[in-house]
Motif scaffolding. Structure first.
Motif, PDB file in Angstrom:
ATOM      1  N   MET A  28       0.847  -1.185   0.000  1.00  0.00           N
ATOM      2  CA  MET A  28       0.000   0.000   0.000  1.00  0.00           C
ATOM      3  C   MET A  28       0.889   1.244   0.000  1.00  0.00           C
ATOM      4  N   THR A  29       0.392   2.277  -0.634  1.00  0.00           N
ATOM      5  CA  THR A  29       1.105   3.546  -0.697  1.00  0.00           C
ATOM      6  C   THR A  29       0.875   4.313   0.606  1.00  0.00           C
ATOM      7  N   PRO A  30       1.685   5.329   0.902  1.00  0.00           N
ATOM      8  CA  PRO A  30       1.457   6.118   2.121  1.00  0.00           C
ATOM      9  C   PRO A  30       0.040   6.707   2.229  1.00  0.00           C
TER      10      PRO A  30
ATOM     11  N   ARG B 225     -12.601  -3.389   4.097  1.00  0.00           N
ATOM     12  CA  ARG B 225     -11.573  -4.340   3.693  1.00  0.00           C
ATOM     13  C   ARG B 225     -10.596  -3.616   2.780  1.00  0.00           C
ATOM     14  N   LYS B 226      -9.344  -3.969   2.867  1.00  0.00           N
ATOM     15  CA  LYS B 226      -8.353  -3.407   1.949  1.00  0.00           C
ATOM     16  C   LYS B 226      -7.993  -4.444   0.908  1.00  0.00           C
ATOM     17  N   GLN B 227      -7.665  -3.989  -0.286  1.00  0.00           N
ATOM     18  CA  GLN B 227      -7.280  -4.867  -1.387  1.00  0.00           C
ATOM     19  C   GLN B 227      -8.305  -5.990  -1.564  1.00  0.00           C
TER      20      GLN B 227
ATOM     21  N   LEU C 216     -10.088  -3.875  -5.440  1.00  0.00           N
ATOM     22  CA  LEU C 216     -10.448  -2.541  -4.969  1.00  0.00           C
ATOM     23  C   LEU C 216      -9.503  -2.122  -3.861  1.00  0.00           C
ATOM     24  N   ASP C 217      -9.167  -0.842  -3.829  1.00  0.00           N
ATOM     25  CA  ASP C 217      -8.313  -0.358  -2.742  1.00  0.00           C
ATOM     26  C   ASP C 217      -8.974  -0.627  -1.397  1.00  0.00           C
ATOM     27  N   PHE C 218     -10.252  -0.215  -1.269  1.00  0.00           N
ATOM     28  CA  PHE C 218     -11.008  -0.429  -0.034  1.00  0.00           C
ATOM     29  C   PHE C 218     -12.451  -0.746  -0.389  1.00  0.00           C
TER      30      PHE C 218
END
Length: 105
Positions: free
Chosen positions: A1-3, A22-24, A32-34
């Motif tokens: 993940m990016t900052p 949820r992430k990824q 999806l990112d989230f």
């Protein structure tokens, strides 16, 4: 993940509405990112790469597929995420709460 994604993830985990993100998250052929399942809400953090090459077309195709699945998509630039994280989290939370209530009724 990016900052910017890490900052958003930490903020979303501590939301006061009891929303679980949820992430990824895998959704069909996409990641999806989230994602907030009870609200059917996707959040995408778009870096500079999203403005170049075939990326805008690919993003539009993904968004159209998600909308056809009754998943609402919110986009935020990575720059906006870092500059206005509190406002972004408030907006995401507000949309998620509203969608969750609509979907559950």
């Amino acid at each position: 993940m990016t900052p910017p994604e890490i900052a958003l993830w930490l903020a979303l985990r501590g939301n006061g509405e009891g929303l679980r993100f949820r992430k990824q998250h895998a959704a069909g052929p996409y990641v999806l990112d989230f994602y907030c399942a009870p609200a059917r809400l996707a959040i995408e953090v778009d870096g500079e790469a999203h403005n170049h090459g075939d990326r805008p077309e690919r993003d539009a195709t993904r968004d159209a597929w998600l909308i056809a699945q009754n998943i609402h998509v919110l986009h935020y630039s990575a720059r906006e995420m870092l500059a206005n994280l509190d406002d972004v989290v408030r907006q995401i939370t507000s949309v998620a709460v509203e969608r969750r209530a609509t979907i559950q009724s």
